[in-house]
Scaffold this active site. Structure first.
Site, PDB file in Angstrom:
ATOM      1  N   GLY A  41       0.844  -1.189   0.000  1.00  0.00           N
ATOM      2  CA  GLY A  41       0.000   0.000   0.000  1.00  0.00           C
ATOM      3  C   GLY A  41       0.871   1.228   0.000  1.00  0.00           C
ATOM      4  N   ARG A  50      -2.668   0.593  -9.660  1.00  0.00           N
ATOM      5  CA  ARG A  50      -1.591  -0.323 -10.041  1.00  0.00           C
ATOM      6  C   ARG A  50      -2.159  -1.715 -10.317  1.00  0.00           C
ATOM      7  NH1 ARG A  50       2.855   1.911  -6.383  1.00  0.00           N
ATOM      8  NH2 ARG A  50       1.947   3.861  -5.667  1.00  0.00           N
ATOM      9  N   ASP A 102       3.244  -4.125  -8.177  1.00  0.00           N
ATOM     10  CA  ASP A 102       2.752  -2.938  -7.456  1.00  0.00           C
ATOM     11  C   ASP A 102       3.373  -1.666  -8.028  1.00  0.00           C
ATOM     12  OD1 ASP A 102       4.900  -4.494  -6.054  1.00  0.00           O
ATOM     13  OD2 ASP A 102       5.172  -2.593  -5.024  1.00  0.00           O
TER      14      ASP A 102
HETATM   15  P1  AMP Z   1       8.837   0.580  -3.464  1.00  0.00           P
HETATM   16  O1  AMP Z   1       9.920  -0.433  -3.509  1.00  0.00           O
HETATM   17  O2  AMP Z   1       9.307   2.000  -3.256  1.00  0.00           O
HETATM   18  O3  AMP Z   1       7.894   0.464  -4.611  1.00  0.00           O
HETATM   19  O4  AMP Z   1       8.008   0.267  -2.138  1.00  0.00           O
HETATM   20  C1  AMP Z   1       7.458  -1.000  -1.811  1.00  0.00           C
HETATM   21  C2  AMP Z   1       6.509  -0.848  -0.679  1.00  0.00           C
HETATM   22  O5  AMP Z   1       7.171  -0.350   0.487  1.00  0.00           O
HETATM   23  C3  AMP Z   1       5.364   0.112  -0.936  1.00  0.00           C
HETATM   24  O6  AMP Z   1       4.219  -0.398  -0.333  1.00  0.00           O
HETATM   25  C4  AMP Z   1       5.859   1.398  -0.301  1.00  0.00           C
HETATM   26  O7  AMP Z   1       4.817   2.258   0.042  1.00  0.00           O
HETATM   27  C5  AMP Z   1       6.603   0.872   0.918  1.00  0.00           C
HETATM   28  N1  AMP Z   1       7.677   1.782   1.359  1.00  0.00           N
HETATM   29  C6  AMP Z   1       8.834   2.057   0.722  1.00  0.00           C
HETATM   30  N2  AMP Z   1       9.583   2.906   1.430  1.00  0.00           N
HETATM   31  C7  AMP Z   1       8.903   3.187   2.569  1.00  0.00           C
HETATM   32  C8  AMP Z   1       9.138   4.003   3.720  1.00  0.00           C
HETATM   33  N3  AMP Z   1      10.256   4.719   3.846  1.00  0.00           N
HETATM   34  N4  AMP Z   1       8.194   4.033   4.661  1.00  0.00           N
HETATM   35  C9  AMP Z   1       7.065   3.314   4.555  1.00  0.00           C
HETATM   36  N5  AMP Z   1       6.785   2.537   3.515  1.00  0.00           N
HETATM   37  C10 AMP Z   1       7.677   2.461   2.516  1.00  0.00           C
HETATM   38 MG    MG Z   2       6.383   1.196  -5.342  1.00  0.00          MG
END
Ligand code: AMP
Ligand code: MG
Length: 458
Positions: free
Chosen positions: A72, A161, A230
């Site tokens: 999410g 997504r 995602d």
């Molecule tokens: P991403 O690899 O950036 O697409 O992120 C994968 C998942 O981790 C998604 O659900 C993001 O919202 C969550 N996410 C990534 N970085 C953070 C963060 N610093 N704090 C909270 N959630 C994160």
């Molecule tokens: Mg992402």
């Protein structure tokens, strides 16, 4: 949309956000006035629940091939829509119910990377989410060490997504799958609401747009790095920039993400992963579309991808029609660039000079032989040479942003030099144009600066 799709909550951005880059041109296109931006900035400085109806969306996704049943917006907050129906999304604006172990923050380095990539991709005519503005904070966040934090204001017509559908499908919530598809079909002009079979049209369009997007990535040498479901938009826009890279010396096996241990998302595998993700989406739409139809649509991916990529390479070589032998001509050039470890962008741009017979570089024997074949092939072209050169100039960028250059911009901004970011983005307003502004891109990477890879840490 119902509450099962999101959690309403206020943003909780890092302290003392200051605007460091404002994409005025984009704001005009999407209908976001100075006043609107000021309002967003004031909200970020002191979130007041009455100003915006903010929420974080829930989704799931296949990460590196493994299904994760709940993801999410872990640090993304939906702010609302502009007058022209563009979503506004704050990235790095605080914890949400979906943050898992994350802190809800985004580091400055990754926010700058996303800002640059979104705008460059758009200027390279590759569909992408857009970057409206970037705010920097004094607040430090802990990754490998303490780093500056930032908030990116992102826009797109949709933040839906592939993983949104997966979230509901794997919970046997077919009503919600249908509701989400109905919402998309009704709200996004990309889909044909009055098609005889709207869900079939919906899926077919996504498959087609995804294949087209990836053919464009391949053409420009873009490696996404984290092609999880995602991170795939239903609009076929490049989405969620992390450890991406624009190819330097051509290497089909290049893995730009140091966290991708098996090379699942290596450059040469991107087309296959695009199809894999479409089939994951197809699985999630099973309650809306007969399985045989899903299979039939998935079979169209390869043809869509290959014919688009072939057209891209023909354009890059300045060839109007496909002739027997052209595929070999293209393939041989790619093999030569690969064997000789030449810069991908420059090698294609240099074809313009070769065709104009202004090429002064004496290259290897094999490359010289190839150039002769290339010039010979052009003798069979009936179209005006100027038209062919114009076509080549409009598809072979003069520059693409290399990771070592982006890193220099990040270092400058970290030291308070925001101008470095502005001039870098200005140079990419038209990446197909050769002008004095772009001379900084003639710099060759220093030792250990070539083909820099980055990690998922952001
Ligand atoms: P991403 O690899 O950036 O697409 O992120 C994968 C998942 O981790 C998604 O659900 C993001 O919202 C969550 N996410 C990534 N970085 C953070 C963060 N610093 N704090 C909270 N959630 C994160
Ligand atoms: Mg992402």
């Amino acid at each position: 949309m119902g509450v099962e799709f999101y959690s309403a909550l206020p943003a909780n951005p890092p302290a003392d956000l200051a605007l460091i880059i404002d994409n005025r041109e984009l704001r005009e296109q999407i209908g976001l006035t100075d006043e609107d931006l000021n309002k967003i900035q004031s909200y970020c400085l002191s979130p007041n629940a009455n100003d915006f109806d903010t929420f974080a969306m829930v989704y799931a996704g296949h990460q590196f091939g493994q299904f994760v049943n709940q993801l999410g917006d872990g640090r993304g907050i939906f702010l609302g829509q502009t007058n022209h129906d563009y979503d506004l999304h704050l990235k790095g604006a605080g914890k949400t119910p979906y943050s898992r172990f994350g802190d809800g923050r985004a580091v400055l380095r990754s926010s700058i990377r996303e800002y640059i990539a979104s705008e460059v991709m758009n200027n390279l005519n590759i569909p992408s989410t857009r970057a409206v503005a970037l705010f920097i904070s004094e607040e430090k966040v802990l990754r490998d060490s303490y780093e500056s934090s930032a908030v990116l204001l992102r826009s797109s017509q949709s933040h839906i997504r592939f993983g949104h559908f997966e979230f509901f499908h794997y919970r046997n919530k077919s009503k919600q799958v249908k509701k989400l598809a109905d919402y998309a079909i009704e709200n996004y002009s990309l889909f044909n609401e009055s098609a005889e079979e709207p869900y079939v049209n919906f899926f077919q369009t996504i498959v087609q747009k995804t294949a087209q997007m990836i053919s464009k990535w391949q053409g420009v040498g873009f490696c996404h790095g984290v092609m999880n479901t995602d991170n795939f938009s239903i609009l076929g826009e490049t989405f969620d920039y992390g450890p991406y890279a624009f190819m330097e010396s051509l290497n089909p096996e290049f893995i730009c993400n140091t966290s991708d241990y098996e090379g699942r998302y290596r450059y040469s595998n991107q087309p296959y992963i695009g199809l894999w993700n479409c089939s994951a989406l197809g699985e999630a739409l099973k309650t809306l579309i007969p399985e045989a139809k899903i299979e039939e649509i998935l079979k169209t991916y390869e043809q869509e991808f290959s014919s688009n990529l072939r057209r891209i390479y023909l354009d890059k070589l300045g060839l109007t029609d496909h002739q027997p032998g052209d595929d070999e001509l293209i393939q041989d050039y790619l093999s030569l660039i690969n064997n000789e470890k030449l810069d991908y962008t420059q090698s294609f741009r240099s074809l313009i000079k070769i065709l104009k017979e202004e090429d002064l570089i004496k290259s290897s024997v094999s490359l010289e032989k190839w150039k002769k074949r290339f010039l010979k092939r052009h003798e069979f072209e009936k179209s005006d040479l100027r038209d062919r050169l114009d076509m080549m100039k409009s598809i072979n960028p003069h520059i693409t942003p290399k990771n070592f250059q982006i890193q220099k911009v990040i270092d400058a901004v970290e030291k308070g030099n925001y101008e470095a970011l502005h001039s870098f983005c200005d140079a990419f307003k038209n990446p197909f144009e050769e002008n004095s502004k772009t001379q900084i891109f003639d710099e060759v990477p220093g030792e250990n600066e070539a083909n820099i890879r980055t990690s998922c840490s952001s």
